[in-house]
Design a protein around this motif. Structure first.
Motif, PDB file in Angstrom:
ATOM      1  N   ASP A  80      31.148 -27.838  26.410  1.00 57.35           N
ATOM      2  CA  ASP A  80      30.944 -28.668  25.228  1.00 57.35           C
ATOM      3  C   ASP A  80      30.312 -29.956  25.732  1.00 57.35           C
ATOM      4  N   ILE A  81      29.019 -30.145  25.450  1.00 56.49           N
ATOM      5  CA  ILE A  81      28.330 -31.315  25.983  1.00 56.49           C
ATOM      6  C   ILE A  81      28.415 -32.516  25.042  1.00 56.49           C
ATOM      7  N   ASP A  82      29.102 -32.352  23.916  1.00 59.08           N
ATOM      8  CA  ASP A  82      29.243 -33.455  22.963  1.00 59.08           C
ATOM      9  C   ASP A  82      30.660 -34.004  22.884  1.00 59.08           C
ATOM     10  N   VAL A  83      31.530 -33.552  23.762  1.00 59.14           N
ATOM     11  CA  VAL A  83      32.902 -34.055  23.796  1.00 59.14           C
ATOM     12  C   VAL A  83      32.862 -35.550  24.133  1.00 59.14           C
ATOM     13  N   ILE A 135      36.673 -32.845  17.361  1.00 61.17           N
ATOM     14  CA  ILE A 135      37.380 -33.814  16.526  1.00 61.17           C
ATOM     15  C   ILE A 135      36.714 -33.848  15.152  1.00 61.17           C
ATOM     16  N   LYS A 136      37.522 -33.794  14.130  1.00 59.92           N
ATOM     17  CA  LYS A 136      37.010 -33.843  12.762  1.00 59.92           C
ATOM     18  C   LYS A 136      36.253 -35.155  12.545  1.00 59.92           C
ATOM     19  N   GLY A 137      35.051 -35.051  11.991  1.00 66.06           N
ATOM     20  CA  GLY A 137      34.248 -36.226  11.700  1.00 66.06           C
ATOM     21  C   GLY A 137      33.397 -36.723  12.855  1.00 66.06           C
ATOM     22  N   HIS A 138      33.464 -36.062  14.026  1.00 69.83           N
ATOM     23  CA  HIS A 138      32.709 -36.500  15.203  1.00 69.83           C
ATOM     24  C   HIS A 138      31.257 -36.049  15.147  1.00 69.83           C
ATOM     25  N   GLY A 139      30.957 -35.114  14.263  1.00 67.72           N
ATOM     26  CA  GLY A 139      29.599 -34.594  14.160  1.00 67.72           C
ATOM     27  C   GLY A 139      29.479 -33.257  14.872  1.00 67.72           C
ATOM     28  N   PRO A 140      28.273 -32.716  14.902  1.00 72.39           N
ATOM     29  CA  PRO A 140      28.075 -31.402  15.537  1.00 72.39           C
ATOM     30  C   PRO A 140      28.284 -31.464  17.054  1.00 72.39           C
ATOM     31  N   HIS A 141      28.918 -30.412  17.552  1.00 76.45           N
ATOM     32  CA  HIS A 141      29.101 -30.254  19.002  1.00 76.45           C
ATOM     33  C   HIS A 141      28.295 -29.046  19.451  1.00 76.45           C
ATOM     34  N   ARG A 142      27.629 -29.200  20.590  1.00 71.60           N
ATOM     35  CA  ARG A 142      26.857 -28.104  21.175  1.00 71.60           C
ATOM     36  C   ARG A 142      27.674 -27.454  22.290  1.00 71.60           C
ATOM     37  N   TYR A 143      27.799 -26.136  22.208  1.00 75.95           N
ATOM     38  CA  TYR A 143      28.524 -25.342  23.210  1.00 75.95           C
ATOM     39  C   TYR A 143      27.471 -24.535  23.955  1.00 75.95           C
ATOM     40  N   VAL A 144      27.247 -24.918  25.232  1.00 73.11           N
ATOM     41  CA  VAL A 144      26.171 -24.317  26.009  1.00 73.11           C
ATOM     42  C   VAL A 144      26.735 -23.225  26.916  1.00 73.11           C
ATOM     43  N   PHE A 145      26.291 -21.994  26.667  1.00 75.06           N
ATOM     44  CA  PHE A 145      26.650 -20.828  27.474  1.00 75.06           C
ATOM     45  C   PHE A 145      25.565 -20.721  28.546  1.00 75.06           C
ATOM     46  N   SER A 178      22.326 -18.735  46.570  1.00 74.03           N
ATOM     47  CA  SER A 178      21.054 -18.994  45.901  1.00 74.03           C
ATOM     48  C   SER A 178      21.121 -18.515  44.455  1.00 74.03           C
ATOM     49  N   VAL A 179      20.554 -19.300  43.550  1.00 73.83           N
ATOM     50  CA  VAL A 179      20.460 -18.899  42.147  1.00 73.83           C
ATOM     51  C   VAL A 179      19.143 -18.143  41.988  1.00 73.83           C
ATOM     52  N   LEU A 180      19.253 -16.837  41.734  1.00 73.60           N
ATOM     53  CA  LEU A 180      18.072 -15.978  41.634  1.00 73.60           C
ATOM     54  C   LEU A 180      17.433 -16.056  40.249  1.00 73.60           C
ATOM     55  N   GLY A 181      18.240 -16.453  39.269  1.00 69.09           N
ATOM     56  CA  GLY A 181      17.758 -16.577  37.900  1.00 69.09           C
ATOM     57  C   GLY A 181      18.850 -17.197  37.061  1.00 69.09           C
ATOM     58  N   ARG A 182      18.456 -17.800  35.950  1.00 65.36           N
ATOM     59  CA  ARG A 182      19.443 -18.397  35.065  1.00 65.36           C
ATOM     60  C   ARG A 182      18.916 -18.424  33.641  1.00 65.36           C
ATOM     61  N   GLY A 183      19.863 -18.500  32.705  1.00 64.17           N
ATOM     62  CA  GLY A 183      19.504 -18.564  31.297  1.00 64.17           C
ATOM     63  C   GLY A 183      20.625 -19.233  30.530  1.00 64.17           C
ATOM     64  N   ARG A 184      20.316 -19.716  29.330  1.00 59.66           N
ATOM     65  CA  ARG A 184      21.353 -20.364  28.534  1.00 59.66           C
ATOM     66  C   ARG A 184      21.144 -20.119  27.056  1.00 59.66           C
ATOM     67  N   LEU A 185      22.239 -20.320  26.333  1.00 54.62           N
ATOM     68  CA  LEU A 185      22.298 -20.109  24.890  1.00 54.62           C
ATOM     69  C   LEU A 185      23.226 -21.177  24.328  1.00 54.62           C
ATOM     70  N   THR A 186      22.796 -21.851  23.265  1.00 50.00           N
ATOM     71  CA  THR A 186      23.598 -22.928  22.697  1.00 50.00           C
ATOM     72  C   THR A 186      24.066 -22.568  21.299  1.00 50.00           C
ATOM     73  N   GLY A 187      25.383 -22.667  21.091  1.00 44.57           N
ATOM     74  CA  GLY A 187      25.975 -22.520  19.773  1.00 44.57           C
ATOM     75  C   GLY A 187      26.448 -23.882  19.290  1.00 44.57           C
ATOM     76  N   VAL A 188      26.486 -24.088  17.994  1.00 50.43           N
ATOM     77  CA  VAL A 188      26.850 -25.375  17.430  1.00 50.43           C
ATOM     78  C   VAL A 188      28.034 -25.210  16.479  1.00 50.43           C
ATOM     79  N   TYR A 189      28.948 -26.181  16.497  1.00 46.59           N
ATOM     80  CA  TYR A 189      30.063 -26.175  15.545  1.00 46.59           C
ATOM     81  C   TYR A 189      30.403 -27.615  15.176  1.00 46.59           C
ATOM     82  N   GLU A 190      30.731 -27.812  13.911  1.00 48.61           N
ATOM     83  CA  GLU A 190      31.107 -29.139  13.417  1.00 48.61           C
ATOM     84  C   GLU A 190      32.259 -29.013  12.443  1.00 48.61           C
ATOM     85  N   ARG A 191      33.175 -29.998  12.495  1.00 47.01           N
ATOM     86  CA  ARG A 191      34.307 -30.041  11.557  1.00 47.01           C
ATOM     87  C   ARG A 191      34.179 -31.268  10.689  1.00 47.01           C
TER      88      ARG A 191
END
Length: 191
Positions: A80-83, A135-145, A178-191
């Motif tokens: 959670d990069i918006d905590v 936290i309720k009212g904090h705005g959208p949070h991004r969850y990066v997989f 060594s990191v041979l490859g990487r990828g990511r996916l972001t989901g969003v949630y807001e209360r």
């Protein structure tokens, strides 16, 4: 709780300290990480959220391709990069045996009964997948997989601490494979 969220509105960890930006986890961005449950940048459903806010704490379906040749192990980091803290909160940390798992079914990141080939490690919150509960009212949070294809299996943190006991912020910078490859996916949630 809404008042607290509004007071902390401008305080967010941001992406500077997430696993993706660690020098030792740099590599080609050639993995495509997707989910049947949400698209990149889309909202996550309540079933994937924490039980304390009415969710099921069900980890989402995840699939990846192409797997780089020589991949010994996959490292999955969910943050959670918006905590409202100095660094992102690690919601899940897992090692995946690529010969035992070609994708993850919903719930495969459960602490008690992980999916085939999944080894659950410590996160900021505990073990296993911990869904969104901003936290309720904090705005959208991004969850990066974030998924990293590693050339060598991870066995210890700093050479001595067993990987199962290491805290995420202690383990992640010590990965030397060594990191041979990487990828990511972001989901969003807001209360």
């Amino acid at each position: 709780m809404t008042l607290l969220g509004r007071l902390l509105k401008n305080r967010r960890a941001g992406d500077a300290h997430m696993a993706w930006n660690l020098p030792n986890l740099q590599g080609p961005e050639q993995l495509t990480l997707t989910s049947q449950d949400f698209g990149d940048g889309d909202g996550m459903s309540l079933k994937h959220c924490a039980k304390q806010i009415g969710g099921d704490d069900l980890s989402p379906h995840l699939t990846w391709a192409p797997l780089p040749p020589g991949t010994a192990q996959l490292l999955l980091v969910v943050e959670d990069i918006d905590v409202p803290m100095a660094k992102p909160a690690v919601h899940c940390l897992a090692l995946i045996n690529p010969s035992a798992a070609e994708h993850l079914e919903p719930g495969a990141l459960a602490a008690q009964h992980p999916g085939p080939g999944v080894r659950i490690l410590r996160s900021t919150i505990g073990r296993g997948y911990h869904g969104p509960a901003p936290i309720k009212g904090h705005g959208p949070h991004r969850y990066v997989f974030q998924l990293f294809a590693l050339s060598v299996a991870v066995d210890s943190a700093s050479g001595t601490t067993p990987v199962d006991r290491a805290r995420p912020r202690a383990l992640l910078p010590t990965i030397t494979a060594s990191v041979l490859g990487r990828g990511r996916l972001t989901g969003v949630y807001e209360r």
